[in-house]
Write a protein that holds these residues in place. Sequence first.
Motif, PDB file in Angstrom:
ATOM      1  N   ARG A   1       0.630  -1.199  -0.093  1.00 28.67           N
ATOM      2  CA  ARG A   1       0.088  -0.070   0.117  1.00 28.67           C
ATOM      3  C   ARG A   1       0.755   1.094   0.000  1.00 28.67           C
ATOM      4  N   ARG A   2       2.227   1.057   0.058  1.00 24.79           N
ATOM      5  CA  ARG A   2       2.975   2.387  -0.247  1.00 24.79           C
ATOM      6  C   ARG A   2       4.343   1.827  -0.916  1.00 24.79           C
ATOM      7  N   VAL A   3       5.052   2.874  -1.226  1.00 26.34           N
ATOM      8  CA  VAL A   3       6.413   2.851  -1.883  1.00 26.34           C
ATOM      9  C   VAL A   3       7.428   2.773  -0.746  1.00 26.34           C
ATOM     10  N   VAL A   4       8.064   1.668  -0.771  1.00 27.16           N
ATOM     11  CA  VAL A   4       9.013   1.529   0.160  1.00 27.16           C
ATOM     12  C   VAL A   4      10.356   1.642  -0.243  1.00 27.16           C
ATOM     13  N   PHE A   5      11.319   2.441   0.303  1.00 28.80           N
ATOM     14  CA  PHE A   5      12.587   2.676  -0.205  1.00 28.80           C
ATOM     15  C   PHE A   5      13.704   2.023   0.660  1.00 28.80           C
ATOM     16  N   GLU A   6      14.808   1.628   0.253  1.00 31.71           N
ATOM     17  CA  GLU A   6      15.843   1.266   1.044  1.00 31.71           C
ATOM     18  C   GLU A   6      16.482   2.346   1.664  1.00 31.71           C
ATOM     19  N   ALA A   7      16.959   2.332   2.943  1.00 35.88           N
ATOM     20  CA  ALA A   7      17.416   3.321   3.773  1.00 35.88           C
ATOM     21  C   ALA A   7      18.476   4.114   2.990  1.00 35.88           C
ATOM     22  N   GLY A   8      19.400   3.328   2.009  1.00 34.90           N
ATOM     23  CA  GLY A   8      20.340   4.262   1.331  1.00 34.90           C
ATOM     24  C   GLY A   8      19.856   5.058   0.183  1.00 34.90           C
ATOM     25  N   GLU A   9      18.620   4.576  -0.280  1.00 34.16           N
ATOM     26  CA  GLU A   9      17.981   5.251  -1.392  1.00 34.16           C
ATOM     27  C   GLU A   9      17.603   6.674  -0.998  1.00 34.16           C
ATOM     28  N   ARG A  10      17.448   6.849   0.352  1.00 34.77           N
ATOM     29  CA  ARG A  10      16.762   8.312   0.740  1.00 34.77           C
ATOM     30  C   ARG A  10      17.934   9.366   0.193  1.00 34.77           C
ATOM     31  N   ALA A  11      19.258   9.209   0.413  1.00 35.46           N
ATOM     32  CA  ALA A  11      20.129  10.212   0.185  1.00 35.46           C
ATOM     33  C   ALA A  11      20.162  10.365  -1.429  1.00 35.46           C
ATOM     34  N   SER A  12      19.644   9.663  -2.335  1.00 35.37           N
ATOM     35  CA  SER A  12      19.858   9.888  -3.618  1.00 35.37           C
ATOM     36  C   SER A  12      18.467  10.488  -4.137  1.00 35.37           C
ATOM     37  N   LEU A  13      17.416  10.723  -3.375  1.00 36.48           N
ATOM     38  CA  LEU A  13      16.320  11.404  -3.687  1.00 36.48           C
ATOM     39  C   LEU A  13      16.514  12.907  -4.058  1.00 36.48           C
ATOM     40  N   ASN A  14      16.102  13.491  -4.873  1.00 34.28           N
ATOM     41  CA  ASN A  14      16.194  14.765  -5.267  1.00 34.28           C
ATOM     42  C   ASN A  14      15.433  15.884  -4.395  1.00 34.28           C
ATOM     43  N   ARG A  15      16.141  16.447  -3.528  1.00 33.11           N
ATOM     44  CA  ARG A  15      15.518  17.341  -2.807  1.00 33.11           C
ATOM     45  C   ARG A  15      14.653  18.442  -3.116  1.00 33.11           C
ATOM     46  N   ASN A  16      15.175  18.791  -4.277  1.00 31.87           N
ATOM     47  CA  ASN A  16      14.054  19.970  -4.813  1.00 31.87           C
ATOM     48  C   ASN A  16      12.843  19.347  -5.275  1.00 31.87           C
ATOM     49  N   GLN A  17      12.715  18.076  -5.858  1.00 35.17           N
ATOM     50  CA  GLN A  17      11.562  17.422  -6.133  1.00 35.17           C
ATOM     51  C   GLN A  17      10.821  16.919  -4.635  1.00 35.17           C
ATOM     52  N   ASN A  18      11.568  16.383  -3.838  1.00 31.93           N
ATOM     53  CA  ASN A  18      11.096  15.686  -2.538  1.00 31.93           C
ATOM     54  C   ASN A  18      11.570  16.641  -1.259  1.00 31.93           C
ATOM     55  N   PRO A  19      10.965  17.571  -1.100  1.00 31.58           N
ATOM     56  CA  PRO A  19      11.323  18.400   0.034  1.00 31.58           C
ATOM     57  C   PRO A  19      11.585  17.891   1.407  1.00 31.58           C
ATOM     58  N   VAL A  20      10.285  16.925   1.453  1.00 33.80           N
ATOM     59  CA  VAL A  20      10.094  16.231   2.647  1.00 33.80           C
ATOM     60  C   VAL A  20      10.512  14.763   2.394  1.00 33.80           C
ATOM     61  N   LEU A  21      11.584  14.020   3.136  1.00 27.91           N
ATOM     62  CA  LEU A  21      11.835  12.816   2.820  1.00 27.91           C
ATOM     63  C   LEU A  21      11.036  11.907   3.627  1.00 27.91           C
ATOM     64  N   PRO A  22      11.130  10.545   3.083  1.00 29.59           N
ATOM     65  CA  PRO A  22      10.036   9.686   3.919  1.00 29.59           C
ATOM     66  C   PRO A  22      10.895   9.497   5.063  1.00 29.59           C
ATOM     67  N   LEU A  23      10.016   8.949   6.212  1.00 28.83           N
ATOM     68  CA  LEU A  23      10.182   8.605   7.403  1.00 28.83           C
ATOM     69  C   LEU A  23      11.227   7.208   7.489  1.00 28.83           C
ATOM     70  N   LEU A  24      11.877   7.042   8.136  1.00 30.01           N
ATOM     71  CA  LEU A  24      12.930   5.878   8.371  1.00 30.01           C
ATOM     72  C   LEU A  24      12.474   5.017   9.351  1.00 30.01           C
ATOM     73  N   LEU A  25      12.223   3.865   9.152  1.00 29.63           N
ATOM     74  CA  LEU A  25      12.080   2.608  10.035  1.00 29.63           C
ATOM     75  C   LEU A  25      12.906   1.916  10.225  1.00 29.63           C
ATOM     76  N   ARG A  26      13.389   1.480  11.623  1.00 31.99           N
ATOM     77  CA  ARG A  26      14.273   0.668  11.828  1.00 31.99           C
ATOM     78  C   ARG A  26      13.527  -0.251  12.978  1.00 31.99           C
ATOM     79  N   LEU A  27      14.215  -1.361  12.724  1.00 31.67           N
ATOM     80  CA  LEU A  27      13.595  -2.557  13.683  1.00 31.67           C
ATOM     81  C   LEU A  27      15.058  -3.336  14.282  1.00 31.67           C
ATOM     82  N   GLU A  28      14.873  -3.622  15.348  1.00 29.25           N
ATOM     83  CA  GLU A  28      15.609  -4.307  16.188  1.00 29.25           C
ATOM     84  C   GLU A  28      15.128  -5.782  16.649  1.00 29.25           C
ATOM     85  N   LEU A  29      15.754  -7.072  16.111  1.00 29.15           N
ATOM     86  CA  LEU A  29      15.126  -8.116  16.313  1.00 29.15           C
ATOM     87  C   LEU A  29      15.912  -8.855  17.661  1.00 29.15           C
TER      88      LEU A  29
END
Length: 236
Positions: free
Chosen positions: A130-158
């Motif tokens: 139901r949503r677009v899911v990025f890898e954590a490393g892909e966030r840095a490559s997003l164009n900040r001009n086109q995406n002024p608000v970056l996706p939230l980052l989800l971390r899990l600890e097993l």
Amino acid sequence: MFEKPKNAIDLIAGRAHGACATGYFCLVFALLAAFALAGCSGLPDKPTRALIYDFGPGPLATQQVTRQAPLPPLAIDDVSTSGGVLDNMAVLYRLAYVDEQQLRPYSQARWSMPPAQLVRQRLREQLSQRRVVFEAGERASLNRNQNPVLPLLLRLELQEFSQLFTAPDTSVGLIRMRATLMEVTPGGERLVGQRNVVVQRPATSGDATGGVRALTQATDAAIEEIDQWLQQLPAR
């Protein structure tokens, strides 16, 4: 015509038969035959290859997807562990009625990859419905001009991923995780929310197969709980 012996035991038996026919050395050949049979029966068995398990194929492509509005995009980090046994591919269990603090591996069962990677793969499969899911490393490559608000980052600890036996014939698949949602801003990371998730599901059998199935069901339920938690958080 005399039939050629097919193996060493037949050869010894054939010679014993000939010796016994003359009445000489019958006992000696009989003993040799007995020793040969005992030696063959003591040969080591062929090593058994460990069974390899995963979470299965997941939802089939032919299943109907509920038509709902897409959710905001999300980035997911690698699933971390406390190190040690959860970083290998052993299928683990605990005997709570003996020593609940000792993790034991099944000798003939393995995961196809470390549990943290299996959980992360399953998590992405579920959330991406139901949503677009990025890898954590892909966030840095997003164009900040086109995406002024970056996706939230989800971390899990097993923290726990094992088959827990409360009695010799009673066990559950137990998973314990901590989910942390972060917002990355120019000034650094900001905590959005955190949730501890503990889920257990009963095992249908007290072996590795039963434990794997129970852990798969517990993982799916834990991911569903995380998914519902994410949807309840206030939108930015």
